[in-house]
Design a protein around this motif. Sequence first.
Motif, short mmCIF file in Angstrom:
data_model
loop_
_atom_site.label_atom_id
_atom_site.label_comp_id
_atom_site.label_asym_id
_atom_site.label_seq_id
_atom_site.Cartn_x
_atom_site.Cartn_y
_atom_site.Cartn_z
N THR A 152 1.04 -1.57 -0.31
CA THR A 152 0.19 0.07 0.06
C THR A 152 1.37 0.88 0.41
OG1 THR A 152 -1.67 -1.53 1.20
CG2 THR A 152 -1.34 1.46 1.00
N LEU A 153 0.56 2.35 -1.22
CA LEU A 153 1.01 3.40 -0.70
C LEU A 153 0.53 4.53 -0.42
CD1 LEU A 153 2.63 2.83 -4.38
CD2 LEU A 153 3.71 2.82 -2.74
N THR A 154 1.23 4.82 0.64
CA THR A 154 0.05 5.64 1.52
C THR A 154 0.04 7.17 1.53
OG1 THR A 154 1.62 5.63 3.74
CG2 THR A 154 -0.47 3.76 3.46
N CYS A 155 -1.14 7.63 0.80
CA CYS A 155 -1.06 8.44 0.71
C CYS A 155 -1.10 10.41 2.47
CB CYS A 155 -2.73 9.58 -0.60
SG CYS A 155 -4.38 9.80 0.95
N GLU A 156 -1.40 10.18 2.64
CA GLU A 156 -1.52 10.59 4.63
C GLU A 156 -2.52 11.42 4.12
OE1 GLU A 156 2.74 10.81 5.29
OE2 GLU A 156 3.06 9.04 5.48
N HIS A 157 -3.54 12.04 3.38
CA HIS A 157 -4.09 12.97 2.87
C HIS A 157 -5.70 12.51 3.93
CE1 HIS A 157 -5.79 16.97 1.44
NE2 HIS A 157 -6.26 16.54 1.03
N GLU A 158 -6.24 13.09 4.85
CA GLU A 158 -7.80 12.41 5.48
C GLU A 158 -9.09 13.03 4.40
OE1 GLU A 158 -7.56 12.94 9.48
OE2 GLU A 158 -5.29 11.15 9.72
N ALA A 159 -8.41 14.16 4.17
CA ALA A 159 -10.05 14.95 4.13
C ALA A 159 -10.49 14.20 2.71
CB ALA A 159 -9.23 16.64 3.20
N ASN A 160 -11.63 14.68 2.46
CA ASN A 160 -12.37 13.61 1.35
C ASN A 160 -13.01 15.00 0.26
OD1 ASN A 160 -13.02 11.94 3.10
ND2 ASN A 160 -15.09 12.41 4.41
N ASN A 161 -11.90 15.51 0.14
CA ASN A 161 -12.26 16.87 -1.33
C ASN A 161 -11.66 16.40 -2.13
OD1 ASN A 161 -10.36 17.44 0.35
ND2 ASN A 161 -10.64 19.59 0.02
N ILE A 162 -11.34 15.11 -2.37
CA ILE A 162 -9.96 14.68 -3.67
C ILE A 162 -11.04 14.34 -4.74
CG2 ILE A 162 -8.66 12.34 -4.00
CD1 ILE A 162 -8.07 12.38 -1.12
N VAL A 163 -10.51 15.19 -5.96
CA VAL A 163 -10.92 14.95 -7.18
C VAL A 163 -9.97 13.80 -8.08
CG1 VAL A 163 -11.16 16.49 -8.98
CG2 VAL A 163 -11.50 17.30 -7.00
N HIS A 164 -9.15 14.12 -7.84
CA HIS A 164 -8.74 12.81 -9.18
C HIS A 164 -7.23 12.35 -8.52
CE1 HIS A 164 -7.57 10.82 -12.51
NE2 HIS A 164 -6.59 11.30 -12.64
N ILE A 165 -6.78 10.71 -8.69
CA ILE A 165 -4.92 10.59 -8.41
C ILE A 165 -4.68 10.34 -9.19
CG2 ILE A 165 -5.52 10.71 -5.90
CD1 ILE A 165 -6.16 7.56 -6.43
N ASP A 166 -3.06 10.73 -9.29
CA ASP A 166 -1.98 9.74 -10.70
C ASP A 166 -0.94 9.15 -9.93
OD1 ASP A 166 -3.36 10.73 -12.41
OD2 ASP A 166 -2.69 12.64 -13.11
#
Length: 269
Positions: free
Chosen positions: A42-56
């Motif tokens: 698992t590559l953890t992003c360490e970002h807890e906000a729910n307002n994520i739009v997109h990931i690359d």
Amino acid sequence: MEEMSEKFLIRFRCLNLLLLCLVYHSGNTSKPVSGKKGGNVTLTCEHEANNIVHIDLISESGETDVCQDEECSGRVFKEGNCDVVIKNLIFSDAGKYILRIYYNNQTELERLIRTYQLHIHDEITVKIGKPLKLHVLWANADKVETNSSGEWKEVWKKGHGVWSDRMNDTDGNLTIKAFLASDAGSYRVLDSEGEILITVTITESEKQSTEKLDDTEQHKNWIVPVVVCLVILVVLIVISVIIWRRRHRGYEQGRVQENPEPPQELEEL
């Protein structure tokens, strides 16, 4: 319209590769992550906000498609807010990764960048005398080292090849032609920056030792009955000889008792 889309796609990929190169050489510390071949990481992003739009997710081989959940058919999927899971790991997965996270910050679109150094490890056993093929010489491999002699020693180098006539490298494989007990140990693959990509720990197969023990045990099991039979045979022979001698002695004594007087012809003489 199609030509514009293709041009945009090419530019987008070029920007991704440029970003990857900038991150590689900017001195940005990559987070080390490790996983076993065939397992998950698992590559953890360490970002807890729910307002994520997109990931690359970007690696040296290019951009990786990230499924939105585990039910997707691909090996790479998003978990939670923005963690990325790579399942069924293979050696070619090892290397650097960039995770770009786009999220809404009130009225603006913000971006986070996370970098990772993925290390993959494995363990195998080999029989003495058998060839050993390690599929580890991927494009990002710069050298291979082993500690089989007690200290790390280089056995392969990109542009040079193997350092021993007991090895060869073909089609991405580092092959030991005939495995010896002295070859046991750890083999690690490093990139051009000295980062460890792959570690394979090799041990001598215990099956061979077990077979030797089984052969010895079978030999013992074969010897014991033979020895017992020989002892019994000797005892029977001794008993038979004793019985024969006693019977023969009794027979001689019987003849003497039956003829106690000497013959008459001898008396006359």
